[in-house]
Design an enzyme around this catalytic site. Structure first.
Site, mmCIF file in Angstrom:
data_model
loop_
_atom_site.group_PDB
_atom_site.id
_atom_site.type_symbol
_atom_site.label_atom_id
_atom_site.label_comp_id
_atom_site.label_asym_id
_atom_site.label_seq_id
_atom_site.Cartn_x
_atom_site.Cartn_y
_atom_site.Cartn_z
ATOM 1 N N GLU A 124 22.166 10.642 15.783
ATOM 2 C CA GLU A 124 20.751 11.012 15.954
ATOM 3 C C GLU A 124 19.852 9.801 16.135
ATOM 4 O O GLU A 124 18.736 9.931 16.637
ATOM 5 C CB GLU A 124 20.271 11.855 14.767
ATOM 6 N N ASP A 153 30.380 13.970 16.109
ATOM 7 C CA ASP A 153 29.396 13.220 15.343
ATOM 8 C C ASP A 153 29.295 13.842 13.950
ATOM 9 O O ASP A 153 29.837 14.922 13.701
ATOM 10 C CB ASP A 153 28.045 13.176 16.069
HETATM 11 ZN ZN LIG Z 1 20.523 16.116 17.612
HETATM 12 ZN ZN LIG Z 2 23.542 16.630 18.199
#
Ligand SMILES: [Zn+2]
Ligand SMILES: [Zn+2]
Length: 427
Positions: A161, A100
């Site tokens: 997130e 990510d």
């Molecule tokens: Zn996080």
């Molecule tokens: Zn994370």
């Protein structure tokens, strides 16, 4: 003097004989510089423009076939900064490796020399560690092509997130365009484990997350004349207390579940009973049936309290589960987890690879597994100085303004784990 053919051959042989550790040693200085660069320039979810450009361009330099920006949010005008990097190396399985890329709205309070330069934004979840690990893994696997066969699909995923990025990449047709992977793996740093140590678990590994907004509606009025009102502040207080029974009385003690009211707002002045109170909840579970039952209970309890208070139907509470902010639990395929754990233990040593407990935090990585159809595993890598763990001090958690992974052993462990895992699946 020109090197002879024999000398060139020896050099090539020496290069190919380098161990994974030696290769990581060689790459580490430049990777640490990249890590610090990423850490100093965090970008919020759905705004990862420069971050993703860096990831895409580095992967292209290493020799991957990169498609960027990739993905489609449900918001039609939002650009999805997803990165898809493919390297084909003959016949064999396809392995997806995901990092990510987004940061959090947190004001960094570390004294690191590479502290965030973006005010109010911080890589407080360590996604900068993950990206650096992905780049190191990409570099090593591109050099080790003689040791694997198949297709590598590396993913730079935005908006983790807010649990929107994996969905956006699937909505953009990642598997239709680049092929459906046979395995999916990912890594998350861990704020409790010693730096570089790898944690694994088979089964439900991270919880589902649901964001629930509850508006308790009453009928406001003068604080001195409560009899003329339906007081939503009192109802909200009862609601929060009653919610505690969802986990403690309605749910099997063997099924983990969390209901947290993280925010409550109502009223403006001490002598005015407001018309409504707003509550923001997060719900975490593993099993889909538990998740469903908890959400139904929240709605039922809110309605029951309003009914008991005599609130008319047209002022009944509004309970909304935010569709775009929910994610299912992360399921680590048990057979794949065992297989990777065995390979990792063999290559890294038993002290560096531990079976860990599952977590109640959430992730959208599980989406890439298409509801358990593609075996997927998320590993953890410890990010904490072992001396700090030994001291017994309270360690900053992920998302803390003081979270500061120890870069070198963490990134080293992460790369080794991902390279060993990919080689195991592509050997
Ligand atoms: Zn996080
Ligand atoms: Zn994370």
């Amino acid at each position: 003097m020109k090197p002879t053919a024999a000398a060139l051959f020896l050099l090539a042989a020496a290069a190919s004989a380098q161990t994974i550790d030696q290769r990581i040693d060689r790459e580490l200085p430049s990777l640490l510089a990249t890590y610090k660069q990423l850490h100093a320039a965090p970008e919020l979810s759905m705004q990862e423009k420069k971050t993703s450009e860096l990831v895409a361009s580095r992967l292209r330099e290493i020799g991957f076939d990169v498609t960027y920006p990739f993905g489609q949010y449900s918001e039609p005008n939002a650009t999805c900064y997803g990165v898809v990097a493919v390297m084909k190396n003959g016949a064999g399985p396809t392995v997806l490796v995901r990092s990510d890329m987004d940061a959090l709205p947190v004001t960094e309070q570390t004294n690191l020399p590479y502290v965030s330069q973006s005010s109010g934004v911080m890589h407080a979840c360590g996604h900068d560690i993950h990206m650096t690990t992905l780049l190191g893994t990409a570099k090593l696997l591109s050099e080790l092509k003689s040791q694997w066969h198949g297709t590598l699909m590396l993913i730079g995923q935005p908006a983790e997130e807010v649990v929107k990025g994996a969905d956006a990449m699937l909505r953009g047709g990642i598997y239709e365009k680049f092929g459906r992977p046979d395995f999916a793996i990912a890594l998350h740093d861990n704020a409790n484990m010693p730096a570089g140590q790898i944690g694994w678990f088979g089964g439900y590994f991270m919880a589902s997350a649901d964001s629930v907004n509850v508006t308790i509606r009453g009928m406001g009025g003068h604080g001195a004349s409560p009899q003329a009102t339906k007081d939503p502040v009192v109802m909200a207080a009862e609601f929060i207390t009653a919610l505690q029974t969802v986990v403690s009385r309605e749910n099997s003690p063997l099924d983990p579940a969390v209901v947290t009211v993280g925010s409550i707002h109502g009223g403006t002045k001490r002598n005015v009973i407001p018309d409504e109170v707003q509550l923001l909840l997060t719900v975490r579970t593993y099993k889909p049936e538990v998740r469903k039952r908890v959400l139904v209970s929240i709605d039922r309890i809110a309605r029951g309290i309003a009914l008991a208070a005599g609130v008319p139907d047209n002022r009944a509470p509004i309970v909304e589960v935010l569709a775009g902010e929910s994610t299912e639990a992360t399921w680590n395929d048990p057979a794949l987890a065992e297989r990777l754990a065995k390979a990792l233990t063999r290559e890294m040593g038993a002290n560096s690879v531990v079976k860990m407990d599952p977590l109640m935090v959430s992730e959208d990585f599980g989406r890439f597994g298409l509801e358990h159809k593609i075996p997927a595993v998320m590993l953890n890598v410890g990010a904490v100085d072992p001396a700090r763990i030994a001291s017994g001090e309270r360690l900053p958690s992920l998302h803390s303004s003081q979270f500061a992974p120890v870069p070198e052993p963490t990134i080293r462990g992460g790369i080794k784990a991902m390279v060993v895992s990919a080689l195991e699946l592509l050997k």
